[in-house]
Structure formats: C-alpha cells, structure tokens
Motif scaffolding. Structure first.
Motif, PDB file in Angstrom:
ATOM      1  N   ARG A  70       0.827  -1.212   0.000  1.00  0.00           N
ATOM      2  CA  ARG A  70       0.000   0.000   0.000  1.00  0.00           C
ATOM      3  C   ARG A  70       0.863   1.265   0.000  1.00  0.00           C
ATOM      4  O   ARG A  70       0.553   2.241  -0.677  1.00  0.00           O
ATOM      5  N   THR A  71       1.953   1.247   0.748  1.00  0.00           N
ATOM      6  CA  THR A  71       2.863   2.397   0.798  1.00  0.00           C
ATOM      7  C   THR A  71       3.565   2.580  -0.539  1.00  0.00           C
ATOM      8  O   THR A  71       3.741   3.708  -1.011  1.00  0.00           O
ATOM      9  N   VAL A  72       3.951   1.484  -1.167  1.00  0.00           N
ATOM     10  CA  VAL A  72       4.592   1.552  -2.483  1.00  0.00           C
ATOM     11  C   VAL A  72       3.615   2.124  -3.501  1.00  0.00           C
ATOM     12  O   VAL A  72       3.976   2.972  -4.314  1.00  0.00           O
ATOM     13  N   ARG A  73       2.359   1.695  -3.441  1.00  0.00           N
ATOM     14  CA  ARG A  73       1.325   2.206  -4.347  1.00  0.00           C
ATOM     15  C   ARG A  73       1.176   3.722  -4.180  1.00  0.00           C
ATOM     16  O   ARG A  73       1.117   4.473  -5.159  1.00  0.00           O
ATOM     17  N   TYR A  74       1.136   4.177  -2.927  1.00  0.00           N
ATOM     18  CA  TYR A  74       1.028   5.610  -2.644  1.00  0.00           C
ATOM     19  C   TYR A  74       2.251   6.363  -3.185  1.00  0.00           C
ATOM     20  O   TYR A  74       2.123   7.412  -3.826  1.00  0.00           O
ATOM     21  N   ALA A  75       3.439   5.811  -2.943  1.00  0.00           N
ATOM     22  CA  ALA A  75       4.669   6.447  -3.411  1.00  0.00           C
ATOM     23  C   ALA A  75       4.690   6.550  -4.934  1.00  0.00           C
ATOM     24  O   ALA A  75       5.050   7.593  -5.494  1.00  0.00           O
ATOM     25  N   LEU A  76       4.296   5.483  -5.612  1.00  0.00           N
ATOM     26  CA  LEU A  76       4.261   5.502  -7.080  1.00  0.00           C
ATOM     27  C   LEU A  76       3.258   6.528  -7.600  1.00  0.00           C
ATOM     28  O   LEU A  76       3.541   7.231  -8.575  1.00  0.00           O
ATOM     29  N   ASN A  77       2.112   6.634  -6.948  1.00  0.00           N
ATOM     30  CA  ASN A  77       1.122   7.644  -7.350  1.00  0.00           C
ATOM     31  C   ASN A  77       1.698   9.044  -7.208  1.00  0.00           C
ATOM     32  O   ASN A  77       1.518   9.887  -8.098  1.00  0.00           O
ATOM     33  N   ARG A  78       2.382   9.310  -6.108  1.00  0.00           N
ATOM     34  CA  ARG A  78       2.984  10.635  -5.902  1.00  0.00           C
ATOM     35  C   ARG A  78       4.084  10.906  -6.935  1.00  0.00           C
ATOM     36  O   ARG A  78       4.175  12.014  -7.466  1.00  0.00           O
ATOM     37  N   LEU A  79       4.894   9.899  -7.232  1.00  0.00           N
ATOM     38  CA  LEU A  79       5.954  10.069  -8.222  1.00  0.00           C
ATOM     39  C   LEU A  79       5.382  10.289  -9.620  1.00  0.00           C
ATOM     40  O   LEU A  79       5.927  11.087 -10.405  1.00  0.00           O
ATOM     41  N   GLY A  92       5.546  13.565 -12.328  1.00  0.00           N
ATOM     42  CA  GLY A  92       6.082  13.246 -13.650  1.00  0.00           C
ATOM     43  C   GLY A  92       7.481  12.679 -13.684  1.00  0.00           C
ATOM     44  O   GLY A  92       8.192  12.863 -14.671  1.00  0.00           O
ATOM     45  N   VAL A  93       7.898  11.971 -12.633  1.00  0.00           N
ATOM     46  CA  VAL A  93       9.255  11.410 -12.633  1.00  0.00           C
ATOM     47  C   VAL A  93       9.261   9.895 -12.799  1.00  0.00           C
ATOM     48  O   VAL A  93      10.326   9.288 -12.875  1.00  0.00           O
ATOM     49  N   VAL A  94       8.072   9.282 -12.854  1.00  0.00           N
ATOM     50  CA  VAL A  94       7.970   7.837 -13.050  1.00  0.00           C
ATOM     51  C   VAL A  94       7.022   7.562 -14.208  1.00  0.00           C
ATOM     52  O   VAL A  94       5.961   8.164 -14.308  1.00  0.00           O
ATOM     53  N   ASP A  95       7.448   6.659 -15.093  1.00  0.00           N
ATOM     54  CA  ASP A  95       6.606   6.199 -16.196  1.00  0.00           C
ATOM     55  C   ASP A  95       6.166   4.777 -15.888  1.00  0.00           C
ATOM     56  O   ASP A  95       6.914   4.011 -15.282  1.00  0.00           O
ATOM     57  N   SER A  96       4.963   4.436 -16.322  1.00  0.00           N
ATOM     58  CA  SER A  96       4.501   3.060 -16.138  1.00  0.00           C
ATOM     59  C   SER A  96       3.912   2.552 -17.446  1.00  0.00           C
ATOM     60  O   SER A  96       3.412   3.317 -18.259  1.00  0.00           O
ATOM     61  N   PHE A 139       2.204  -1.441 -19.187  1.00  0.00           N
ATOM     62  CA  PHE A 139       1.797  -2.809 -18.902  1.00  0.00           C
ATOM     63  C   PHE A 139       2.939  -3.763 -19.211  1.00  0.00           C
ATOM     64  O   PHE A 139       3.692  -3.558 -20.162  1.00  0.00           O
ATOM     65  N   SER A 140       3.052  -4.795 -18.417  1.00  0.00           N
ATOM     66  CA  SER A 140       4.065  -5.830 -18.626  1.00  0.00           C
ATOM     67  C   SER A 140       3.638  -6.719 -19.787  1.00  0.00           C
ATOM     68  O   SER A 140       2.485  -7.139 -19.862  1.00  0.00           O
ATOM     69  N   PHE A 141       4.567  -7.010 -20.678  1.00  0.00           N
ATOM     70  CA  PHE A 141       4.267  -7.930 -21.773  1.00  0.00           C
ATOM     71  C   PHE A 141       4.188  -9.362 -21.252  1.00  0.00           C
ATOM     72  O   PHE A 141       3.459 -10.183 -21.774  1.00  0.00           O
ATOM     73  N   ALA A 142       4.945  -9.658 -20.207  1.00  0.00           N
ATOM     74  CA  ALA A 142       4.946 -11.004 -19.638  1.00  0.00           C
ATOM     75  C   ALA A 142       3.650 -11.311 -18.888  1.00  0.00           C
ATOM     76  O   ALA A 142       3.181 -12.440 -18.893  1.00  0.00           O
ATOM     77  N   ASP A 143       3.092 -10.299 -18.221  1.00  0.00           N
ATOM     78  CA  ASP A 143       1.864 -10.471 -17.448  1.00  0.00           C
ATOM     79  C   ASP A 143       1.080  -9.164 -17.514  1.00  0.00           C
ATOM     80  O   ASP A 143       1.398  -8.205 -16.815  1.00  0.00           O
ATOM     81  N   ALA A 144       0.077  -9.122 -18.354  1.00  0.00           N
ATOM     82  CA  ALA A 144      -0.692  -7.889 -18.606  1.00  0.00           C
ATOM     83  C   ALA A 144      -1.431  -7.380 -17.364  1.00  0.00           C
ATOM     84  O   ALA A 144      -1.914  -6.260 -17.354  1.00  0.00           O
ATOM     85  N   ARG A 145      -1.511  -8.200 -16.313  1.00  0.00           N
ATOM     86  CA  ARG A 145      -2.157  -7.745 -15.070  1.00  0.00           C
ATOM     87  C   ARG A 145      -1.240  -6.822 -14.277  1.00  0.00           C
ATOM     88  O   ARG A 145      -1.689  -6.119 -13.381  1.00  0.00           O
ATOM     89  N   LYS A 146       0.036  -6.824 -14.614  1.00  0.00           N
ATOM     90  CA  LYS A 146       1.022  -6.040 -13.861  1.00  0.00           C
ATOM     91  C   LYS A 146       1.492  -4.846 -14.677  1.00  0.00           C
ATOM     92  O   LYS A 146       1.472  -4.858 -15.896  1.00  0.00           O
ATOM     93  N   ARG A 147       1.932  -3.826 -13.943  1.00  0.00           N
ATOM     94  CA  ARG A 147       2.526  -2.655 -14.564  1.00  0.00           C
ATOM     95  C   ARG A 147       4.009  -2.640 -14.225  1.00  0.00           C
ATOM     96  O   ARG A 147       4.426  -3.080 -13.156  1.00  0.00           O
ATOM     97  N   ILE A 148       4.797  -2.111 -15.144  1.00  0.00           N
ATOM     98  CA  ILE A 148       6.237  -1.962 -14.936  1.00  0.00           C
ATOM     99  C   ILE A 148       6.530  -0.467 -14.793  1.00  0.00           C
ATOM    100  O   ILE A 148       6.050   0.346 -15.584  1.00  0.00           O
ATOM    101  N   TYR A 149       7.315  -0.132 -13.782  1.00  0.00           N
ATOM    102  CA  TYR A 149       7.622   1.256 -13.484  1.00  0.00           C
ATOM    103  C   TYR A 149       9.083   1.560 -13.792  1.00  0.00           C
ATOM    104  O   TYR A 149       9.970   0.744 -13.538  1.00  0.00           O
ATOM    105  N   THR A 150       9.297   2.750 -14.361  1.00  0.00           N
ATOM    106  CA  THR A 150      10.625   3.202 -14.757  1.00  0.00           C
ATOM    107  C   THR A 150      10.799   4.639 -14.307  1.00  0.00           C
ATOM    108  O   THR A 150       9.887   5.456 -14.452  1.00  0.00           O
ATOM    109  N   LEU A 151      11.973   4.972 -13.788  1.00  0.00           N
ATOM    110  CA  LEU A 151      12.279   6.340 -13.416  1.00  0.00           C
ATOM    111  C   LEU A 151      12.572   7.124 -14.680  1.00  0.00           C
ATOM    112  O   LEU A 151      13.353   6.678 -15.530  1.00  0.00           O
TER     113      LEU A 151
END
Length: 90
Positions: free
Chosen positions: A56-65, A69-73, A75-87
C-alpha cells in the motif's frame, strides 16, 4: 554551491531538475525513486520487496511520483495484469 543554489538547478532545456520534484515528496516516494534509479524497471511487488515497504505504501509512493512526472509506467508484456515502473529522470 549552497542549498539555495541547488533549488534552482536547471537542465539545458530550462526545466527544473527531476530530483528537485522528488525533494518535497514523502520518504517512501524518495526511497522508491532511488530503488528505481538502480533497477531500470520493476513491478509494484518487486518494489515492495526491494524497499521492504508495505504494498500500500509503495502504491502511494508511485502515485505521488507519477503526479510529479518522474515515473513512467506501462503494462508488462509477460503479465498484462502487472505494470512496470521506470524512473524518467537522470
């Protein structure tokens, strides 16, 4: 260079340094940003594992980032249910 000088650091395009946007965020967001700096792309669960923060804290941190505008997300090609995050700052 004093602390006040650091606040006004700009890149060649005249935009504020990306780390400047992270400076005022909560510690959890700073930690997630730092982990993403060392690991190019991670999922939310991988970030929770690496940072030892609750999901939950990671989710909040990613939303704030993402808000600043410092994090891009994407969908994962390996598992479309997941998102991949990049700085998106250097």
């Amino acid at each position: 260079m004093s602390a006040s000088d650091v606040q006004h650091v700009e890149d060649e395009d005249g935009e504020a340094d990306g780390w400047e946007a992270v400076r005022d965020l909560p510690p959890s967001a700073k930690l997630v940003a730092k982990v993403l700096e060392y690991n190019e792309t991670l999922t939310q669960s991988q970030l929770a594992e690496e940072t030892l923060l609750p999901p939950r804290t990671v989710r909040y941190a990613l939303n704030r980032l993402e808000e600043v505008g410092v994090v891009d997300s994407r969908f994962s090609f390996a598992d479309a249910r997941k998102r991949i995050y990049t700085l998106s700052i250097e």
